[in-house]
Design an enzyme around this catalytic site. Structure first.
Site, PDB file in Angstrom:
ATOM      1  N   LYS A  26      51.703 -25.873  22.157  1.00 18.79           N
ATOM      2  CA  LYS A  26      52.341 -27.012  22.839  1.00 18.79           C
ATOM      3  C   LYS A  26      53.584 -26.958  23.089  1.00 18.79           C
ATOM      4  O   LYS A  26      54.121 -27.409  24.187  1.00 18.79           O
ATOM      5  CB  LYS A  26      51.954 -28.261  21.783  1.00 18.79           C
ATOM      6  CG  LYS A  26      50.888 -28.929  21.363  1.00 18.79           C
ATOM      7  CD  LYS A  26      50.570 -29.858  20.560  1.00 18.79           C
ATOM      8  CE  LYS A  26      51.327 -29.781  19.163  1.00 18.79           C
ATOM      9  NZ  LYS A  26      50.606 -28.798  18.277  1.00 18.79           N
ATOM     10  N   ARG A 180      59.465 -18.853  10.248  1.00 23.08           N
ATOM     11  CA  ARG A 180      59.666 -20.144   9.809  1.00 23.08           C
ATOM     12  C   ARG A 180      59.079 -20.402   8.480  1.00 23.08           C
ATOM     13  O   ARG A 180      57.893 -19.999   8.281  1.00 23.08           O
ATOM     14  CB  ARG A 180      58.911 -21.068  10.762  1.00 23.08           C
ATOM     15  CG  ARG A 180      60.003 -22.021  11.433  1.00 23.08           C
ATOM     16  CD  ARG A 180      59.174 -22.800  12.535  1.00 23.08           C
ATOM     17  NE  ARG A 180      58.122 -23.739  12.012  1.00 23.08           N
ATOM     18  CZ  ARG A 180      57.376 -24.771  13.026  1.00 23.08           C
ATOM     19  NH1 ARG A 180      57.674 -24.414  14.402  1.00 23.08           N
ATOM     20  NH2 ARG A 180      56.658 -25.500  12.587  1.00 23.08           N
ATOM     21  N   ARG A 191      48.855 -26.945   6.623  1.00 27.49           N
ATOM     22  CA  ARG A 191      49.208 -27.462   7.959  1.00 27.49           C
ATOM     23  C   ARG A 191      47.673 -27.752   8.764  1.00 27.49           C
ATOM     24  O   ARG A 191      47.553 -28.599   9.388  1.00 27.49           O
ATOM     25  CB  ARG A 191      50.082 -26.767   8.866  1.00 27.49           C
ATOM     26  CG  ARG A 191      51.640 -26.901   8.311  1.00 27.49           C
ATOM     27  CD  ARG A 191      52.439 -25.764   8.746  1.00 27.49           C
ATOM     28  NE  ARG A 191      52.671 -26.219  10.331  1.00 27.49           N
ATOM     29  CZ  ARG A 191      53.067 -25.095  10.974  1.00 27.49           C
ATOM     30  NH1 ARG A 191      53.384 -24.004  10.529  1.00 27.49           N
ATOM     31  NH2 ARG A 191      53.300 -25.523  12.472  1.00 27.49           N
TER      32      ARG A 191
HETATM   33  P1  AMP Z   1      55.894 -28.709  14.057  1.00 28.60           P
HETATM   34  O1  AMP Z   1      56.851 -28.081  14.377  1.00 28.60           O
HETATM   35  O2  AMP Z   1      55.244 -29.689  15.197  1.00 28.60           O
HETATM   36  O3  AMP Z   1      54.603 -28.079  13.770  1.00 28.60           O
HETATM   37  O4  AMP Z   1      56.124 -29.950  12.954  1.00 28.60           O
HETATM   38  C1  AMP Z   1      56.572 -29.294  11.833  1.00 28.60           C
HETATM   39  C2  AMP Z   1      56.404 -30.225  10.443  1.00 28.60           C
HETATM   40  O5  AMP Z   1      57.279 -31.319  10.829  1.00 28.60           O
HETATM   41  C3  AMP Z   1      54.790 -30.740  10.256  1.00 28.60           C
HETATM   42  O6  AMP Z   1      54.116 -29.800   9.634  1.00 28.60           O
HETATM   43  C4  AMP Z   1      55.470 -32.088   9.637  1.00 28.60           C
HETATM   44  O7  AMP Z   1      55.729 -31.844   8.369  1.00 28.60           O
HETATM   45  C5  AMP Z   1      56.335 -32.577  10.490  1.00 28.60           C
HETATM   46  N1  AMP Z   1      56.074 -33.337  11.533  1.00 28.60           N
HETATM   47  C6  AMP Z   1      56.532 -32.918  12.664  1.00 28.60           C
HETATM   48  N2  AMP Z   1      55.602 -34.015  13.684  1.00 28.60           N
HETATM   49  C7  AMP Z   1      55.166 -34.895  12.728  1.00 28.60           C
HETATM   50  C8  AMP Z   1      54.502 -36.095  12.821  1.00 28.60           C
HETATM   51  N3  AMP Z   1      54.495 -36.547  14.380  1.00 28.60           N
HETATM   52  N4  AMP Z   1      54.200 -36.877  11.918  1.00 28.60           N
HETATM   53  C9  AMP Z   1      54.317 -36.539  10.831  1.00 28.60           C
HETATM   54  N5  AMP Z   1      55.061 -35.393  10.429  1.00 28.60           N
HETATM   55  C10 AMP Z   1      55.331 -34.708  11.563  1.00 28.60           C
END
Ligand code: AMP
Length: 238
Positions: A26, A180, A191
């Site tokens: 994404k 990360r 996740r």
């Molecule tokens: P990502 O980089 O999108 O994988 O997001 C990393 C982490 O941020 C996720 O595993 C969640 O802990 C938090 N996070 C990101 N976007 C959201 C969302 N829309 N709702 C809740 N938690 C989020």
């Protein structure tokens, strides 16, 4: 600038929502669409990480949750997104990357996009287009646990698919690559469980509304980008 690029950079794109599990690509696709259309990529993960790094109130609340691989509470994330969507650079549209992630967030977003707060944005009349990048579970694991990034220039590598020339070292500036914290194997599995429990139901939510488009994300990134841009340029709004 070619006419096609100039057209893309002046039209109203409206809300574009990218769905798909963590590691589906994404972020990469969002950056490419954002670049083509001149609209912002809004990544809730990036905004949350920036808050953690800056030690804000929100960052302090979110840090431990992110490190466990769980989702941050809806109310915190929705407040953050509502502030971002009324910024001037979101006027023609925006690419949501990592939001919504629960049915409650999707319902909130639907009502926000129809609310008085949002009605002054020129793109407010356009219905969101929702794209799901479908990727096989095993390739997700390799994409996430193999991901490395350069803390200096931000370049992303993958030890399986796109390794640096020298092990764990950035090709551009020689910095030691980092993983990360939430790409650690145990956190990745949490996740992906969170995705299945809370985010997968969004596929049915948007399909029921007749808005869902699915793109095979299990191909090379350029092929996925081609299909994504084609879908958007056809004004393929359901
Ligand atoms: P990502 O980089 O999108 O994988 O997001 C990393 C982490 O941020 C996720 O595993 C969640 O802990 C938090 N996070 C990101 N976007 C959201 C969302 N829309 N709702 C809740 N938690 C989020």
């Amino acid at each position: 600038m070619s006419q096609a690029v100039a057209d893309a950079r002046s039209c109203n794109v409206g809300p574009v929502i990218l769905l798909g599990p963590p590691g589906a690509g994404k972020g990469t696709q969002a950056k490419r669409i954002a670049e083509s259309y001149g609209v912002p990529q809004i990544s809730t993960g990036d905004i949350l990480r920036a808050n953690v790094a800056a030690g804000t109130d929100l960052g302090r609340k979110a840090k431990a949750i992110i490190e466990r691989g769980e989702l941050v509470p809806d109310s915190l994330v929705c407040d953050m997104v509502s502030a971002r969507l009324v910024e001037p650079d979101s006027a023609r549209g925006f690419i949501l990357d990592g939001f919504p992630r629960t049915v409650a967030q999707a319902e909130w977003l639907d009502s926000f996009l129809e609310s008085k707060v949002f009605e002054n944005q020129p793109c407010s009349k356009l219905r969101p287009i929702v794209i799901d990048f479908a990727v096989d579970y095993n390739s997700l694991l390799r994409r996430l646990t193999g991901r490395r990034s350069c803390p200096t220039c931000g370049r992303i590598y993958n030890v399986y698919y796109q390794p640096p020339r020298v092990d764990e070292t950035c090709d551009v500036d020689g910095t030691k690559l980092v993983t990360r914290k939430d790409d650690d194997e145990q956190v990745v599995s949490e996740r992906l469980k969170e995705y299945e429990r809370k985010t997968l139901p969004l596929i049915d939510y948007y399909r029921a509304k007749g808005r869902l488009r699915v793109i095979d994300g299990d191909r090379d990134m350029d092929a996925v980008t081609r299909d994504t841009l084609e879908l958007l340029s056809n004004g393929n709004r359901l």
